[in-house]
Design a protein around this motif. Structure first.
Motif, short mmCIF file in Angstrom:
data_model
loop_
_atom_site.label_atom_id
_atom_site.label_comp_id
_atom_site.label_asym_id
_atom_site.label_seq_id
_atom_site.Cartn_x
_atom_site.Cartn_y
_atom_site.Cartn_z
N PHE A 127 0.83 -1.20 0.00
CA PHE A 127 0.00 0.00 0.00
C PHE A 127 0.87 1.26 0.00
CE2 PHE A 127 -2.21 3.36 2.35
CZ PHE A 127 -3.36 3.49 1.58
N VAL A 128 1.93 1.25 0.81
CA VAL A 128 2.84 2.41 0.86
C VAL A 128 3.48 2.63 -0.51
CG1 VAL A 128 4.98 3.28 1.88
CG2 VAL A 128 3.28 2.16 3.32
N HIS A 129 3.89 1.55 -1.15
CA HIS A 129 4.48 1.65 -2.49
C HIS A 129 3.50 2.28 -3.48
CE1 HIS A 129 6.90 0.03 -5.96
NE2 HIS A 129 5.71 0.12 -6.54
N GLU A 130 2.28 1.79 -3.50
CA GLU A 130 1.30 2.30 -4.46
C GLU A 130 0.91 3.75 -4.17
OE1 GLU A 130 0.36 0.84 -7.20
OE2 GLU A 130 1.64 -0.87 -6.71
N MET A 131 0.91 4.11 -2.90
CA MET A 131 0.58 5.50 -2.57
C MET A 131 1.65 6.46 -3.08
SD MET A 131 -2.36 5.67 -1.38
CE MET A 131 -2.29 7.42 -1.00
N GLY A 132 2.89 5.97 -3.25
CA GLY A 132 3.90 6.79 -3.88
C GLY A 132 3.49 7.18 -5.30
N HIS A 133 2.93 6.22 -6.03
CA HIS A 133 2.43 6.52 -7.39
C HIS A 133 1.26 7.49 -7.35
CE1 HIS A 133 5.09 3.54 -8.99
NE2 HIS A 133 4.45 2.51 -8.44
N VAL A 134 0.35 7.27 -6.41
CA VAL A 134 -0.84 8.13 -6.31
C VAL A 134 -0.43 9.58 -6.03
CG1 VAL A 134 -2.93 8.60 -4.97
CG2 VAL A 134 -2.35 6.24 -5.59
N ILE A 135 0.50 9.77 -5.10
CA ILE A 135 0.95 11.12 -4.76
C ILE A 135 1.62 11.78 -5.96
CG2 ILE A 135 2.56 12.43 -3.32
CD1 ILE A 135 2.06 10.34 -1.11
N ALA A 136 2.46 11.02 -6.67
CA ALA A 136 3.14 11.58 -7.84
C ALA A 136 2.15 11.95 -8.94
CB ALA A 136 4.17 10.58 -8.36
N GLY A 176 6.92 5.24 -6.62
CA GLY A 176 6.51 4.04 -5.88
C GLY A 176 7.67 3.38 -5.15
N PRO A 177 8.76 3.02 -5.87
CA PRO A 177 9.91 2.42 -5.18
C PRO A 177 10.57 3.34 -4.16
CG PRO A 177 10.00 1.97 -7.53
CD PRO A 177 8.90 2.95 -7.33
N ILE A 178 10.54 4.66 -4.39
CA ILE A 178 11.15 5.57 -3.42
C ILE A 178 10.40 5.50 -2.09
CG2 ILE A 178 11.52 8.00 -2.85
CD1 ILE A 178 12.19 8.48 -5.78
N GLY A 180 8.19 3.24 -1.21
CA GLY A 180 8.19 1.86 -0.73
C GLY A 180 9.50 1.49 -0.04
N SER A 181 10.64 1.99 -0.56
CA SER A 181 11.94 1.71 0.07
C SER A 181 12.05 2.39 1.43
CB SER A 181 13.07 2.19 -0.84
OG SER A 181 13.02 1.52 -2.09
N LEU A 182 11.52 3.62 1.52
CA LEU A 182 11.53 4.30 2.81
C LEU A 182 10.68 3.55 3.83
CD1 LEU A 182 11.25 8.04 1.65
CD2 LEU A 182 13.27 6.86 2.54
N GLY A 183 9.54 3.03 3.38
CA GLY A 183 8.70 2.25 4.29
C GLY A 183 9.40 0.99 4.77
N ALA A 184 10.07 0.28 3.85
CA ALA A 184 10.80 -0.93 4.24
C ALA A 184 11.96 -0.60 5.17
CB ALA A 184 11.30 -1.65 2.99
N ALA A 185 12.65 0.52 4.91
CA ALA A 185 13.76 0.92 5.78
C ALA A 185 13.27 1.24 7.18
CB ALA A 185 14.47 2.13 5.18
N ALA A 186 12.10 1.90 7.29
CA ALA A 186 11.54 2.21 8.61
C ALA A 186 11.22 0.93 9.37
CB ALA A 186 10.29 3.07 8.46
#
Length: 324
Positions: A127-136, A176-178, A180-186
Motif C-alpha cells: 500500500f505504501v508503495h502504491e501510494m507513492g504513485h498516487v501522490i506523484a 513508488g519504489p522511493i 516503498g523503500s523508505l517504508g521498508a527501511a523504517a
C-alpha cells in the motif's frame, strides 16, 4: 488500464405452440365443419351487444390495481428513504471499500505461506508503495484510483495517463519504489531496535519487491524510468524476465508477468515506430533530466541491494516465515 464492459445476454423462453386440429385427407378448408356455438354465443365471433359496461368496469379495475402498486412503491421509498440516501452518499467512497476488500483477500492468500502477521505487514508495504504513485500522479495533476490488491501479483492503481511526457512518466514510476523503500527501511530500523525477526523479514520482503519493480521493462516501475533514460532498455529488462522464467519454470506468476511485459513492450515500441510528432515530443527529455533519472534509478537499486543484504535472515536450511 481500461476496463471491459461485461454484458449479460438474457434469452426469453420460446413461445408456446398452439396445437391445430388436423384436416382430414381430401377435404378443403372451406368444407370443414364449424363447431356448434354455445348457447347465447354468436356463431360469427361477434361480441354481443351490451358488453361495453363490463369492459369499462374491467379497465377501471386495472387502473385501480396500477394505482395500488404505485402507492405501495411510494410507501416503500418513504419507509426506506434514509437507507437509500445513505447508500447514495456512500457511493463516492466505494473505492475505499474495494481497497479494503482486496487487501483482506490478499492478506488471507499470503497468510497461507507466511502467516497472518507477515502477510498483513506485506500488504501494508504494498500500500505504501502504491501510494507513492498516487501522490506523484496528483502532483502531475492527474487523478488516480485507490490501490487495488491482486493476490500474488502485488497491487495496482488506475489512471487515465502517467503524465504528458516520458519525464513525468519516470517521476510517477520511481515514486513508488522511493516511498516503498523508505517504508521498508523504517520497518528494518524498528526491527533492529526491538530485535523482532518478523519485522526484519518483513523489511527484506519490502526491499525485494521494490527492487524487482525496478526491472527496466514496462509495465514495471523500472520500465517507466527507462522511458526517460532510453526505451531500448525495455528489451534488456524483458530479457532478464525471460531468463528468470527459464530458471524457475514452475512459477506461473512469473510467466504471467513475462507475457504481459512482452505485450506492453511490443505495444509501446510499435507506437514509437510511427515517428509521429506526438511521439517525438513525448520522448524528448533534456540531457540533464535524463542524467537525473539515471542517478535516482541506480541509487535506488544500490540502496535496495544493501537493504536486502542487511535484512537477510534466511538460514541455509530454509526458514518458515509462518513461525516468526
Amino acid at each position: 488500464m481500461g476496463a471491459m464492459d461485461n454484458q449479460e445476454l438474457s434469452l426469453s423462453p420460446p413461445p408456446a405452440v398452439v396445437p391445430v386440429a388436423p384436416v382430414s385427407t381430401g377435404a378443403y378448408p372451406s368444407h370443414t365443419q364449424l363447431a356448434p356455438a354455445h348457447p347465447g354465443e354468436n356463431p360469427f365471433g361477434e361480441q354481443p351487444r351490451g358488453t361495453a359496461p363490463t369492459d369499462r368496469r374491467s379497465a377501471s379495475n386495472i387502473r385501480k390495481r396500477i394505482g395500488s402498486v404505485l402507492a405501495a412503491i411510494g410507501a416503500l421509498i418513504a419507509k426506506f428513504g434514509v437507507a437509500i440516501k445513505a447508500l447514495l452518499v456512500a457511493l463516492p467512497n466505494l473505492k475505499l471499500f474495494v481497497t479494503a476488500g482486496t487487501a483482506l483477500v490478499s492478506v488471507a492468500a499470503y497468510s497461507i505461506f507466511f502467516g497472518w502477521w507477515l502477510a498483513a505487514g506485506f500488504v501494508v508495504l504494498l500500500f505504501v508503495h502504491e501510494m507513492g504513485h498516487v501522490i506523484a500522479l496528483r502532483r502531475e495533476g492527474i487523478g488516480a484510483s485507490a490501490p487495488m490488491f491482486i493476490p500474488f501479483m502485488g497491487a495496482a492503481i488506475f489512471a487515465k495517463s502517467l503524465g504528458d511526457n516520458a519525464l513525468a512518466e519516470a517521476r510517477v514510476g520511481l515514486a513508488g519504489p522511493i516511498l516503498g523503500s523508505l517504508g521498508a527501511a523504517a520497518v528494518a530500523v524498528v526491527g533492529e531496535l526491538t530485535g523482532s525477526s518478523l519485522l526484519i523479514a518483513l523489511a527484506y520482503f519490502g526491499f525485494f519487491i521494490n527492487l524487482f519493480n525496478l526491472l527496466p521493462v514496462v509495465p514495471l516501475d523500472g520500465g517507466r524510468a527507462a522511458a526517460a533514460m532510453s526505451p531500448w532498455m525495455w528489451f534488456a529488462g524483458l530479457g532478464v524476465l525471460v531468463a528468470l522464467a527459464f530458471l524457475d519454470p514452475g512459477n506461473p506468476i512469473l510467466l504471467i508477468i513475462v507475457l504481459f511485459a512482452a505485450f506492453q513492450t511490443y505495444h509501446r515500441w510499435q507506437q514509437r515506430k510511427t515517428r509521429s510528432l506526438e511521439q517525438a515530443a513525448y520522448y524528448r527529455v533534456a540531457p540533464r533530466h535524463r542524467l537525473l533519472v539515471f542517478a535516482v534509478y541506480v541509487g535506488l537499486i544500490a540502496a535496495l541491494v544493501f537493504g536486502m543484504h542487511e535484512t537477510h535472515i534466511l538460514t541455509s536450511g530454509g526458514h518458515s516465515f509462518g513461525s516468526i
